[in-house]
Motif scaffolding. Sequence first.
Motif, PDB file in Angstrom:
ATOM      1  N   TYR A  87      45.240  39.602  32.167  1.00 19.27           N
ATOM      2  CA  TYR A  87      45.910  40.204  33.333  1.00 19.27           C
ATOM      3  C   TYR A  87      45.107  41.377  33.876  1.00 19.27           C
ATOM      4  N   SER A  88      44.584  42.195  32.970  1.00 17.98           N
ATOM      5  CA  SER A  88      43.761  43.324  33.398  1.00 17.98           C
ATOM      6  C   SER A  88      42.472  42.838  34.039  1.00 17.98           C
ATOM      7  N   LEU A  89      41.873  41.815  33.457  1.00 17.07           N
ATOM      8  CA  LEU A  89      40.648  41.253  34.012  1.00 17.07           C
ATOM      9  C   LEU A  89      40.885  40.663  35.395  1.00 17.07           C
ATOM     10  N   GLU A  90      41.991  39.968  35.560  1.00 18.19           N
ATOM     11  CA  GLU A  90      42.322  39.396  36.872  1.00 18.19           C
ATOM     12  C   GLU A  90      42.525  40.493  37.919  1.00 18.19           C
ATOM     13  N   LEU A  91      43.233  41.556  37.543  1.00 12.33           N
ATOM     14  CA  LEU A  91      43.435  42.677  38.463  1.00 12.33           C
ATOM     15  C   LEU A  91      42.097  43.305  38.836  1.00 12.33           C
ATOM     16  N   TYR A  92      41.264  43.541  37.850  1.00  7.99           N
ATOM     17  CA  TYR A  92      39.943  44.129  38.087  1.00  7.99           C
ATOM     18  C   TYR A  92      39.128  43.269  39.055  1.00  7.99           C
ATOM     19  N   GLU A  93      39.113  41.980  38.837  1.00  6.36           N
ATOM     20  CA  GLU A  93      38.346  41.085  39.706  1.00  6.36           C
ATOM     21  C   GLU A  93      38.873  41.085  41.134  1.00  6.36           C
ATOM     22  N   LYS A  94      40.185  41.210  41.300  1.00  9.50           N
ATOM     23  CA  LYS A  94      40.755  41.267  42.649  1.00  9.50           C
ATOM     24  C   LYS A  94      40.443  42.601  43.331  1.00  9.50           C
ATOM     25  N   LEU A  95      40.296  43.650  42.538  1.00 14.48           N
ATOM     26  CA  LEU A  95      40.006  44.971  43.091  1.00 14.48           C
ATOM     27  C   LEU A  95      38.531  45.189  43.413  1.00 14.48           C
ATOM     28  N   LEU A  96      37.646  44.477  42.743  1.00 11.93           N
ATOM     29  CA  LEU A  96      36.209  44.672  42.946  1.00 11.93           C
ATOM     30  C   LEU A  96      35.788  44.699  44.414  1.00 11.93           C
ATOM     31  N   PRO A  97      36.192  43.743  45.236  1.00 13.88           N
ATOM     32  CA  PRO A  97      35.767  43.782  46.643  1.00 13.88           C
ATOM     33  C   PRO A  97      36.287  45.017  47.382  1.00 13.88           C
ATOM     34  N   LEU A  98      37.451  45.506  46.996  1.00 11.85           N
ATOM     35  CA  LEU A  98      38.025  46.678  47.655  1.00 11.85           C
ATOM     36  C   LEU A  98      37.273  47.955  47.290  1.00 11.85           C
ATOM     37  N   TYR A  99      36.584  47.934  46.163  1.00 13.61           N
ATOM     38  CA  TYR A  99      35.823  49.095  45.704  1.00 13.61           C
ATOM     39  C   TYR A  99      34.322  48.930  45.966  1.00 13.61           C
ATOM     40  N   ALA A 100      33.951  48.007  46.800  1.00 17.96           N
ATOM     41  CA  ALA A 100      32.539  47.715  47.046  1.00 17.96           C
ATOM     42  C   ALA A 100      31.764  48.943  47.510  1.00 17.96           C
ATOM     43  N   GLU A 101      32.388  49.800  48.290  1.00 22.67           N
ATOM     44  CA  GLU A 101      31.702  50.991  48.798  1.00 22.67           C
ATOM     45  C   GLU A 101      31.681  52.133  47.789  1.00 22.67           C
ATOM     46  N   GLN A 102      32.559  52.090  46.803  1.00 25.52           N
ATOM     47  CA  GLN A 102      32.611  53.131  45.774  1.00 25.52           C
ATOM     48  C   GLN A 102      32.867  52.503  44.401  1.00 25.52           C
TER      49      GLN A 102
END
Length: 80
Positions: free
Chosen positions: A31-46
Motif C-alpha cells: 500500500y505504501s509502495l502504491e501510494l509512493y508510485e502514484k505520488l512520484l509524478p506529482l513530486y517531479a519538480e521537487q
Amino acid sequence: MIDPYEKLSSFSPKPLLIINGDQDTDSLFTYSLELYEKLLPLYAEQPENLRLSMPFVDHQFNYFMKLEACNWFEKHLGIH
C-alpha cells in the motif's frame, strides 16, 4: 478511515516521508509502495521532498526508523 488517494494532488510539494516495514503484516508495504508510485509524478519538480523507506522489519518502529524520521524533520522543517 482516511483514504490518501482522494487527496493526492494536495500532497506535493510538501515534504513526505513514508516509512513501512517490508515484513509488516498489519500494514502491508504494498500500500505504501502504491501510494509512493502514484505520488512520484506529482513530486517531479521537487523529488527530494518525497521519500519511501521500507526497512526489513515487521509492524514496529525501531531506533533506525526513529532516527530517519528525526533527520527528515530536521532537514525539511528546520528542527534542531
